[in-house]
Design an enzyme around this catalytic site. Sequence first.
Site, short mmCIF file in Angstrom:
data_model
loop_
_atom_site.label_atom_id
_atom_site.label_comp_id
_atom_site.label_asym_id
_atom_site.label_seq_id
_atom_site.Cartn_x
_atom_site.Cartn_y
_atom_site.Cartn_z
N GLU A 39 0.84 -1.21 0.00
CA GLU A 39 0.00 0.00 0.00
C GLU A 39 0.87 1.25 0.00
OE1 GLU A 39 -2.57 -0.65 3.43
OE2 GLU A 39 -4.02 -1.67 2.18
N GLU B 35 -5.39 -8.23 -1.30
CA GLU B 35 -6.04 -8.07 0.01
C GLU B 35 -7.49 -7.74 -0.19
OE1 GLU B 35 -4.55 -5.51 3.14
OE2 GLU B 35 -2.48 -5.97 2.56
#
Length: 472
Positions: free
Chosen positions: A171, A363
């Site tokens: 991320e 995810e």
Amino acid sequence: MKDFPATFLWGGAIAANQSEGAYNVDGKGLSIQDVTPKGFMGPITEEPTPDNMKLVGIDFYHRYKEDIKLLAEMGFKAFRISIAWSRIFPNGDELEPNELGLQFYDKVFDECEKYGIEPIVTISHYETPLHLSKTYDGWLNRKLIDFYIRYVKTLFTRYKDKVKYWLTFNEINSILYEPFCSGGIYTDKDKLTKQDLYQAIHHEFVASAMAVKLGREMMPNAKIGCMILAVPIYSLSPKPDDVIATMQKQREIMFFADVHARGEYPGYMKRYFKEQNIQIKMEPEDKEILTHTVDFISLSYYMSLCETADTNKKANSKGNILGGIANPYLRANEWGWQIDPQGLRYILNELYDRYRLPLFIVENGVGARDILVEDDEGNKTVIDDYRIEYLKDHLIQVGEAIEDGVEVIGYTAWGCIDIVSASTAELRKRYGFIYVDRHDDGTGTLERYKKKSFYWYKGVIESNGRTLGNEM
Ligand code: BG6
């Protein structure tokens, strides 16, 4: 149900700091996670404290064999893990790696291979060595590029025959909101200027592109991707002002994928830098380095948000990293994250239309409090229909995106075995198909139990997604 590609990488994902435990075993140094007992939303302690659940995690360090066996039983084709940087370079700035740390991941990859599971490896998942954070102020310092590349080269040299899929930073865009957790920047968030943040981001971009370049030279068959916290932003109203505000907010995220996929800073960021009086310090070679673009884009997806130009409207929707304006048409989970399966189809299409690169959902999932019960045969289990419903609804939308023509290469459900949460460091917030008997007060046997969703996901993988939507 729509057809998933025959090669689709079904699986699950975890991160080292949320699962391994063994925080000071076999030469591991401290990472920034070892001093944040309440997750990245809480304070930083001087030393590791016993209330930090990540110090023990779910003891994956000692139980990886048992855990990978369970994942294999579900039919996993892929398992995303991260490597704890401070296991390999305990302080981060040594010249030689820690052999025992390297051996641990050898064993994990060998175990995956035994079951034909493809490891997907995140090189840096919120685990900057504490020393790099305290001494250098993390990614604010250009020196981090050298330390990271030394680490990357060590990993590529050691695991080039065992690992094909690599993600450079978890991320990467989260550094904008959580500079300590994401970028190891020790200076207080409130004291950082935009200039500081974008300089740190530039260092990560250069490091990421250098890793891609190095990976291509050392491992011609490898696939190296970036990883984006993907949040679709919807306009709160059709008002043109709101639509433009929405475009700007979406670009805050897309900027990171733009640089990784297109190999240069986009025009809208150059404009933003000019208007904000931000001058990124670049070395002459940086421009060329950035042209080494990624093979695929990976993303986490948990929620969507709304945006408005109305500055009186306060953020009222929570997320683990990125909060914003709530969508009146969506419900939220217990932690306030709004649930929006169609947002996944939408963002997959947006990303694919923009880059034409393969996409990997690494995810997705829902955190919930599970209750352990006994089934008819006396086995302990969790009847987690809410998790099955969430995952099923999202996977149906992945199928829709594939039908739209989007090249999605895989899906790894987040926290496939219960782990410590990242934002709040809780264990009662569970994501897994496998229940781990460990609680926030530190009690529990660490025994593993299969939840109802374990059998459901096994069926989904077995049928390559064909059973989705048919059963509950
Ligand atoms: C992502 C992180 O932001 O969200 C994971 O990459 C994290 O590390 C996941 O665990 C879910 O967040 P949380 O706070 O519920 O664990």
